[in-house]
Enzyme design. Structure first.
Site, short mmCIF file in Angstrom:
data_model
loop_
_atom_site.label_atom_id
_atom_site.label_comp_id
_atom_site.label_asym_id
_atom_site.label_seq_id
_atom_site.Cartn_x
_atom_site.Cartn_y
_atom_site.Cartn_z
N ASP A 1 0.88 -1.17 0.00
CA ASP A 1 0.00 0.00 0.00
C ASP A 1 0.91 1.22 0.00
OD1 ASP A 1 -1.72 2.07 0.36
OD2 ASP A 1 -2.66 1.29 2.19
N SER B 1 0.29 13.09 -14.82
CA SER B 1 -0.90 13.11 -15.68
C SER B 1 -1.00 14.47 -16.36
CB SER B 1 -2.16 12.90 -14.84
OG SER B 1 -3.32 13.08 -15.64
N TYR C 1 -7.61 15.25 -7.76
CA TYR C 1 -6.67 14.53 -8.63
C TYR C 1 -5.72 15.48 -9.37
CZ TYR C 1 -5.23 11.17 -12.27
OH TYR C 1 -4.51 10.36 -13.13
N LYS D 1 -1.66 15.51 -8.96
CA LYS D 1 -0.75 15.18 -10.07
C LYS D 1 0.20 16.34 -10.36
CE LYS D 1 -1.87 10.94 -11.02
NZ LYS D 1 -0.90 9.84 -10.98
N1 LIG Z 1 -5.61 5.77 -17.46
C1 LIG Z 1 -5.43 7.06 -17.70
O1 LIG Z 1 -6.07 7.65 -18.58
C2 LIG Z 1 -4.40 7.83 -16.93
C3 LIG Z 1 -4.08 9.12 -17.36
C4 LIG Z 1 -3.14 9.85 -16.66
C5 LIG Z 1 -2.51 9.29 -15.56
N2 LIG Z 1 -2.83 8.03 -15.15
C6 LIG Z 1 -2.14 7.50 -13.99
O2 LIG Z 1 -1.54 6.27 -14.33
C7 LIG Z 1 -1.42 5.49 -13.14
C8 LIG Z 1 -1.98 4.10 -13.42
O3 LIG Z 1 -3.34 4.23 -13.74
P1 LIG Z 1 -4.14 3.12 -14.55
O4 LIG Z 1 -5.07 3.84 -15.44
O5 LIG Z 1 -3.19 2.13 -15.11
O6 LIG Z 1 -5.01 2.50 -13.36
P2 LIG Z 1 -5.34 0.98 -12.94
O7 LIG Z 1 -6.44 1.08 -11.95
O8 LIG Z 1 -5.51 0.12 -14.13
O9 LIG Z 1 -3.99 0.53 -12.19
C9 LIG Z 1 -3.64 1.12 -10.99
C10 LIG Z 1 -3.04 0.06 -10.07
O10 LIG Z 1 -2.65 0.73 -8.86
C11 LIG Z 1 -3.00 -0.10 -7.78
N3 LIG Z 1 -3.18 0.71 -6.57
C12 LIG Z 1 -4.18 1.57 -6.28
N4 LIG Z 1 -4.00 2.09 -5.06
C13 LIG Z 1 -2.85 1.56 -4.57
C14 LIG Z 1 -2.13 1.70 -3.37
N5 LIG Z 1 -2.57 2.50 -2.38
N6 LIG Z 1 -0.98 1.01 -3.22
C15 LIG Z 1 -0.54 0.19 -4.20
N7 LIG Z 1 -1.18 -0.01 -5.35
C16 LIG Z 1 -2.33 0.68 -5.54
C17 LIG Z 1 -4.29 -0.79 -8.20
O11 LIG Z 1 -4.52 -1.99 -7.44
C18 LIG Z 1 -4.02 -1.05 -9.67
O12 LIG Z 1 -3.42 -2.31 -9.85
C19 LIG Z 1 -2.16 6.24 -12.04
O13 LIG Z 1 -1.24 6.95 -11.25
C20 LIG Z 1 -3.05 7.19 -12.81
O14 LIG Z 1 -3.35 8.34 -12.09
C21 LIG Z 1 -3.76 7.29 -15.81
#
Ligand SMILES: NC(=O)c1ccc[n+]([C@@H]2O[C@H](COP(=O)([O-])OP(=O)(O)OC[C@H]3O[C@@H](n4cnc5c(N)ncnc54)[C@H](O)[C@@H]3O)[C@@H](O)[C@H]2O)c1
Length: 262
Positions: free
Chosen positions: A57, A137, A149, A153
Site C-alpha cells: 500500500d 498526468s 486529482y 498530479k
Molecule cells: N488511465 C489514464 O487515462 C491515466 C491518465 C493519466 C494518468 N494516469 C495515472 O496512471 C497510473 C496508473 O493508472 P491506470 O489507469 O493504469 O489504473 P489501474 O487502476 O488500471 O492501475 C492502478 C493500479 O494501482 C493499484 N493501486 C491503487 N492504489 C494503490 C495503493 N494505495 N498502493 C498500491 N497499489 C495501488 C491498483 O490496485 C491497480 O493495480 C495512475 O497513477 C493514474 O493516475 C492514468
C-alpha cells in the site's frame, strides 16, 4: 535498450499502465517486482514474467520502507522504480467533494508517490546510481473538474523536479511521464460508470485517439534507460497531442484530415 541484469520495481504494477511497464521492462531483460495493493493480480503477473510479487500500500511510508528492504534482501539492489500506483476520481463540483475523498486521492496519488520515491530512491542515492520514473498526468498540467486529482498530479510533477535536484549528484535520475487519456481498467471503469465519454476523450486530442498503456510503457522505458542518461527532472507528456489541441477551439477547432483532399 536492454535492462538485462537490472532490478525494476513497479508500484501499481498489477494493472493498466503499471502492468504494461512490467511487461516491457521484463521483455527487455529486467527482473521485475510487481508491487501492488492487489496481491492476487500482482502474483499472477509476476508468475507470468518470472518476477517477484509484493503486496504494497503506497499510502504507508512504513510499508514502502519495508518493501524496499525486502526487495533488496530477496533480489538485490533496485536499479529502477516506476511509481504507477494511483486512483482516479469522479468529476464533480468542488463543493460536492468530501474532505475524505480529497484526502484519499492526495494520500495515494501524491503522498504515495512520494513515499515510494523516497524509500527506493534514497537507497539508490546511497549506492550512487538509479532511475525513478513517476507517473503524473496531463491533469496535473491543465485545470479539470477533478479537484483533488489534478492538484495531486501537479504535485507529482513538482516533486519529480525536487527529487531530481536532490539526488542528481548522487547519480539518480528522476523523471515524470504524464499520460493523456489511456485505455486502462481504471479509465474503462469510469467510462462504464458514465463518468467519462470516450468519444469526447478521443476527439479532444490532436491525433484523435486515446493512448495505449504500451505507449506509456515505451516512454517510461526510455526515461529509465541509459539512453536518457543526461535527462533528469523532466515531465514528458504522452497524450496523443491533447495539450496542443484545445486552444484551437477559439478558431473553429482542428482542421480535418487532409488524406482525401484533391
Ligand atoms: N488511465 C489514464 O487515462 C491515466 C491518465 C493519466 C494518468 N494516469 C495515472 O496512471 C497510473 C496508473 O493508472 P491506470 O489507469 O493504469 O489504473 P489501474 O487502476 O488500471 O492501475 C492502478 C493500479 O494501482 C493499484 N493501486 C491503487 N492504489 C494503490 C495503493 N494505495 N498502493 C498500491 N497499489 C495501488 C491498483 O490496485 C491497480 O493495480 C495512475 O497513477 C493514474 O493516475 C492514468
Amino acid at each position: 535498450m536492454s535492462f538485462s541484469g537490472r532490478i525494476a520495481v513497479v508500484t501499481g504494477g498489477a494493472s493498466g499502465i503499471g502492468a504494461a511497464c512490467c511487461r516491457l521492462l521484463a521483455a527487455r531483460g529486467a527482473r521485475v517486482v510487481v508491487a501492488d495493493l492487489d496481491t492476487a493480480r500482482a502474483q499472477a503477473l509476476a508468475a507470468e514474467l518470472l518476477g517477484m510479487a509484493l503486496t504494497l500500500d503506497v499510502a504507508s511510508r512504513d510499508a514502502n520502507e519495508a518493501a524496499a528492504a525486502q526487495v533488496e534482501a530477496d533480489l538485490g539492489p533496485v536499479d529502477l522504480l516506476v511509481t504507477s500506483a494511483g486512483i482516479i476520481q469522479r468529476p464533480v463540483r468542488a463543493e460536492a467533494m468530501t474532505e475524505a475523498e480529497v484526502e484519499q486521492v492526495v494520500h495515494v496519488d501524491q503522498i504515495g508517490t512520494w513515499n515510494s520515491a523516497v524509500a527506493f530512491g534514497t537507497r539508490m542515492a546511497r549506492r550512487g546510481h538509479g532511475a525513478v520514473v513517476t507517473i503524473a498526468s496531463i491533469a496535473g498540467m491543465r485545470s479539470m473538474p477533478l479537484h483533488a486529482y489534478s492538484p495531486a498530479k501537479a504535485a507529482v510533477i513538482e516533486m519529480t523536479r525536487c527529487l531530481a535536484a536532490e539526488w542528481g549528484r548522487s547519480g539518480v535520475r528522476v523523471n515524470a511521464v504524464s499520460p493523456g487519456y489511456t485505455l486502462t481498467p481504471a479509465l474503462g471503469a469510469a467510462i462504464a460508470a458514465g463518468e467519462r465519454d470516450p468519444s469526447l476523450l478521443e476527439n479532444s486530442s490532436a491525433l484523435g485517439r486515446m493512448v495505449t498503456p504500451e505507449d506509456i510503457a515505451e516512454a517510461v522505458a526510455f526515461l529509465a534507460s541509459d539512453a536518457a542518461r543526461s535527462i533528469t527532472g523532466v515531465n514528458l507528456p504522452v497524450d496523443a497531442g491533447w495539450l496542443v489541441a484545445p486552444s484551437w477551439g477559439a478558431y473553429g477547432g482542428l482542421p480535418p484530415a487532409r488524406g482525401n483532399a484533391p
